[in-house]
Design an enzyme around this catalytic site. Sequence first.
Site, PDB file in Angstrom:
ATOM      1  N   HIS A  72       0.842  -1.194   0.000  1.00 14.56           N
ATOM      2  CA  HIS A  72       0.000   0.000   0.000  1.00 14.56           C
ATOM      3  C   HIS A  72       0.881   1.251   0.000  1.00 14.56           C
ATOM      4  CE1 HIS A  72      -4.161  -1.624   1.394  1.00 14.56           C
ATOM      5  NE2 HIS A  72      -3.563  -2.446   0.561  1.00 14.56           N
ATOM      6  N   TYR A 201      -9.239   5.242   7.860  1.00 14.06           N
ATOM      7  CA  TYR A 201      -9.394   5.519   9.293  1.00 14.06           C
ATOM      8  C   TYR A 201     -10.432   6.636   9.389  1.00 14.06           C
ATOM      9  CZ  TYR A 201      -5.041   2.937  10.279  1.00 14.06           C
ATOM     10  OH  TYR A 201      -4.070   1.970  10.409  1.00 14.06           O
ATOM     11  N   PRO A 293      -4.374  -0.151  18.805  1.00 16.71           N
ATOM     12  CA  PRO A 293      -4.122  -0.588  17.426  1.00 16.71           C
ATOM     13  C   PRO A 293      -4.220   0.507  16.366  1.00 16.71           C
ATOM     14  CG  PRO A 293      -6.304  -1.279  18.135  1.00 16.71           C
ATOM     15  CD  PRO A 293      -5.644  -0.673  19.330  1.00 16.71           C
ATOM     16  N   TYR A 385       3.808   6.393  10.301  1.00 18.99           N
ATOM     17  CA  TYR A 385       2.992   5.247   9.867  1.00 18.99           C
ATOM     18  C   TYR A 385       3.841   4.189   9.154  1.00 18.99           C
ATOM     19  CZ  TYR A 385      -1.193   2.685   8.531  1.00 18.99           C
ATOM     20  OH  TYR A 385      -2.158   1.715   8.403  1.00 18.99           O
TER      21      TYR A 385
HETATM   22  C1  PHB Z   1      -6.106  -4.688  10.707  1.00 19.08           C
HETATM   23  O1  PHB Z   1      -6.146  -4.896   9.492  1.00 19.08           O
HETATM   24  O2  PHB Z   1      -6.463  -5.561  11.519  1.00 19.08           O
HETATM   25  C2  PHB Z   1      -5.630  -3.372  11.193  1.00 19.08           C
HETATM   26  C3  PHB Z   1      -5.128  -2.457  10.285  1.00 19.08           C
HETATM   27  C4  PHB Z   1      -4.697  -1.232  10.725  1.00 19.08           C
HETATM   28  C5  PHB Z   1      -4.759  -0.916  12.069  1.00 19.08           C
HETATM   29  C6  PHB Z   1      -5.231  -1.842  12.987  1.00 19.08           C
HETATM   30  C7  PHB Z   1      -5.671  -3.078  12.547  1.00 19.08           C
HETATM   31  O3  PHB Z   1      -4.361   0.307  12.480  1.00 19.08           O
END
Ligand code: PHB
Length: 394
Positions: A72, A201, A293, A385
């Site tokens: 990505h 997001y 996360p 990131y």
């Molecule tokens: C996921 O794909 O599970 C995932 C992706 C990005 C994140 C957290 C979880 O920030």
Amino acid sequence: MKTQVAIIGAGPSGLLLGQLLHKAGIDNIIIERQSPDYVLSRIRAGVLEQGMVDLLHEAGVSERMEQEGIVHDGFEMAFAGRRVRIDLKQLTGGKTVTVYGQTEVTRDLMQAREASGQITLYTVPDVALHDLKGENPKLTFTHNGEQVQLECDYIAGCDGFHGVARQSIPEDSIKTFERVYPFGWLGILADTPPVSEELIYASHERGFALCSMRSPTRTRYYLQVSLDEKVEDWSDERFWEELKRRLPADTAAKLVTGPSIEKSIAPLRSFVAEPMQYGRLFLVGDAAHIVPPTGAKGLNLAASDVSTLYRIMCKVYQEGRTDLLERYSEICLKRIWKAERFSWWMTSILHTFPDSDDFSQRIQSSELDYYVHSDAGLTTIAENYVGLPYEPID
Ligand code: PHB
Ligand code: APR
């Protein structure tokens, strides 16, 4: 039994460390509490930084990831009914991330472990650590009904947040830092095509939402939920309806829904234990730190700890550089705290906080608006990131 490095835990940290050490000719044994099937049944994150991709390559376990992982070049942030793209590649001078599930990383590592002939003992319920301050540390445990003593040079505690390794360090020799957030993430896995090619997001007054994926035909979506929510109260239909409400209208209109194949709620926490070592015990990954996360940093931080410990162990065994051992924690923590900061910050700007007043809400939306409309802001998000550089060990 005897080995050079005894590893507690066969999650990604333990398996990757074991594989790298084996390739360098350093003998190791892994002791895991659960069965292999249980370990593989856990659905976790799925975004790999380039540093972790490179480390998996170095460990000789990157073949399937290189075929099936999806590179990505960017991701999106959605708020106020709009989507803004963070062009990772352009903002970081060519860096990207790879979408490949932790479960698949673990599966590849398990296969490599089996092929290596190194010992992994599964379903061991009662590991105990001994003589950590001496020159001959030991593990004791029951395996197949027999009491076993494993002598080693060093112990790697790769046994996750609830493991026994950190708990074996005397309380007055460790300090912990913690923040528990007043919400959790409800996640589902579904065999549906992703709503967009890149991750989204989304910040919304009803709560945060994340659109992620595992492959072109498998999606992973999350919703911020309050801590008292129960999975049983979330039918698939309710999940999809709520997700649509939190996405910009044109995105919601494109969302393909379908039956979920997994659904679970996880709390959000920031946690760091310092130092990450005690005598001949070294804590690695979730055993030493947890991030919420939101920045996809948990697995990637585990990989940078593994890289640091592995490189130190190579210098110890090949060049007698035992002086580096006492620097392990300090080297790891520099990068860990920066990732803790980023994960905390991403969580803070994107979620709805139940106790937030009107002023705080205006500041929060203005912060988000500022960052995504400033080159400096976008660059800050992008460079964190894709992952900050690994710290040198010497
Ligand atoms: C996921 O794909 O599970 C995932 C992706 C990005 C994140 C957290 C979880 O920030
Ligand atoms: N004895 C032996 N094994 C244990 C014990 C114990 N007392 N306690 C826990 N374990 C095992 C767990 O069953 C698990 O398989 O240790 C392993 C730890 O694995 P993870 O929790 O996945 O932690 P880690 O390997 O550090 O992986 C990095 O970062 O943010 C996360 O999602 C990310 O899980 C990933 C983690």
